[in-house]
Write an enzyme that holds these catalytic residues in place. Structure first.
Site, mmCIF file in Angstrom:
data_model
loop_
_atom_site.group_PDB
_atom_site.id
_atom_site.type_symbol
_atom_site.label_atom_id
_atom_site.label_comp_id
_atom_site.label_asym_id
_atom_site.label_seq_id
_atom_site.Cartn_x
_atom_site.Cartn_y
_atom_site.Cartn_z
ATOM 1 N N PRO A 46 0.834 -1.209 0.000
ATOM 2 C CG PRO A 46 0.050 -0.995 2.179
ATOM 3 C CD PRO A 46 0.750 -1.948 1.267
ATOM 4 C CG MET A 47 3.393 2.387 -1.910
ATOM 5 S SD MET A 47 4.396 2.147 -3.403
ATOM 6 C CE MET A 47 3.312 1.071 -4.370
ATOM 7 C CG HIS A 197 -2.344 1.594 7.869
ATOM 8 N ND1 HIS A 197 -1.242 1.201 8.611
ATOM 9 C CD2 HIS A 197 -1.873 2.517 6.971
ATOM 10 C CE1 HIS A 197 -0.172 1.857 8.187
ATOM 11 N NE2 HIS A 197 -0.532 2.655 7.188
ATOM 12 C CG HIS A 200 3.611 2.628 8.964
ATOM 13 N ND1 HIS A 200 3.383 2.567 7.616
ATOM 14 C CD2 HIS A 200 4.398 1.552 9.257
ATOM 15 C CE1 HIS A 200 3.991 1.502 7.110
ATOM 16 N NE2 HIS A 200 4.623 0.878 8.099
ATOM 17 C CE1 TYR A 202 -0.334 8.158 9.178
ATOM 18 C CE2 TYR A 202 0.332 5.950 8.499
ATOM 19 C CZ TYR A 202 0.381 7.328 8.340
ATOM 20 O OH TYR A 202 1.152 7.874 7.351
ATOM 21 N N GLY A 339 7.085 -2.113 -3.000
ATOM 22 C CA GLY A 339 6.464 -0.803 -2.990
ATOM 23 C C GLY A 339 6.847 0.065 -4.162
#
Length: 371
Positions: A46-47, A197, A200, A202, A339
């Protein structure tokens, strides 16, 4: 964050031909994981792309073409860019949503395009929490486990992070419902499943970190107790669409503190995997920027995860085909995710199989465009 330049130095023609000319590569063999029959053991990581309409969060035909190209190339599993579960989950201009019917209809074009090429695509569902600004969240303060402002600036917005609002117990229950509804919406939109997610730095990961979570209720405490929110969101999504269509991403890496590492990596990973099992997960996505970095006992992050997890592991972290092939052969991971090479090389699989060089990702050339 800049791509590790060693990625491109380590993935030259000799590496491609070694894979091509040797025994049949595990990287390119089909595999069944969960509900998904993948053409290869590869994934598109995912990007964040920010190509949705900024006011509505709806994606257009350009996004459908972008994902269609990767599906046509033969990527096994496409994990979409982060898609927010609510207006307050937004942390960048132009990020898409999955909480209105119009957004669902927009994503149908994408999933239909991917499926037309025989591909598999899942939606990464996302809430950025405190890593935002009130101008992005409907003039409401960002949400977080505790009212602690992150250091730094909002990406692509260039304004400092706002001080967040501490979430109430009711807010937390609403959040779990928003993730579950986003998962149901993803299935309605034609996605084959979702990735939560939880990495990172979040919102979900903010609950997991003692730097951002100072709560004294059942959502605070030691790491095992702080993982309560993760377990509740994970259970809600699994109840909505099933464990065989649910992947969860986790990491030590924080966007606002990229050098962070758990004080006890082995113990932290054991605690995370115990929580995932308790919630009913069967597929996980450990995330790192340095796949071969040794963390503890001579093991990398993914090797430590495999020590405690016998389910599906999607591996990521500036992999190249050689390191991916080795990790797959050893059984450390089941699927290898790539990625930025896929941003500059829509025909990534073709190039790897045929020993052709990759076009190096160039932020000046490829940032802000859909190839």
């Amino acid at each position: 964050m800049a791509e590790n330049k060693e990625l491109f130095e380590a993935t030259g023609i000799s590496t491609w031909r070694k894979l091509q000319d040797g025994p049949e590569s595990k990287l390119f063999e089909p595999v069944k994981i969960g509900a998904w029959s993948l053409r290869t053991r590869t994934a598109m990581a995912p990007m964040t792309r920010c190509f949705a309409d900024d006011k509505t969060g709806i994606v257009g035909d350009d996004v459908a073409r972008y994902y269609r190209k990767r599906a046509a190339d033969g990527i096994g599993l496409i994990i979409s860019e982060g898609i927010v579960v609510s207006p307050r989950g937004k942390g960048n201009p132009g990020v898409p949503g999955l909480y209105t019917q119009e957004q669902i209809e927009g994503w149908k074009k994408v999933t239909e395009a991917v499926h037309a090429e025989g591909g598999t695509i899942i939606a990464q569902i996302w809430h950025v929490g405190r890593l935002s600004h009130h101008e992005l969240t409907g003039n409401l303060p960002p949400q977080a486990p505790s009212a602690i402002r992150a250091e730094g600036h909002v990406a692509r917005f260039r304004k400092p992070y706002d001080t967040p609002e501490e979430m109430t117990a009711a807010d937390i229950q609403e959040l779990a419902g928003q993730f579950a509804q986003a998962a149901r919406n993803a299935i309605e939109a034609g996605f084959d499943g979702v990735e939560i997610h939880g990495a990172h730095g979040y919102l979900i990961d903010q609950f997991n970190s003692d730097a951002s979570n100072r709560r004294t209720d059942r959502y605070g405490g030691d790491l095992a107790q702080r993982l309560t929110l993760t377990k509740e969101v994970l259970k809600a999504v699994i109840d909505a669409i099933g464990s065989d269509r649910t992947l969860i991403r986790f990491s030590a890496l924080k966007v606002d503190d990229p050098d962070y590492m758990w004080p006890d990596p082995d113990g932290a990973i054991r605690t995370f995997t115990e929580a995932f099992r308790e919630a009913g997960a069967t597929m996980i996505h450990p995330s790192t920027m340095h796949f071969t970095r040794i963390l503890a006992d001579g093991k990398t992050m993914h090797q430590l995860v495999r020590k405690y997890w016998d389910g599906v592991i999607v591996g990521v972290g500036t992999l190249n085909p050689e390191t991916a092939e080795q990790a797959l052969a050893e059984g450390t991971i089941d699927v290898a995710a790539f990625g930025r090479p896929l941003l500059s090389n829509p025909d990534f699989i073709h190039r790897v199989k045929n020993g052709e060089p990759l076009e190096e990702y160039d932020a000046k050339k490829h940032h802000g465009v859909l190839v």
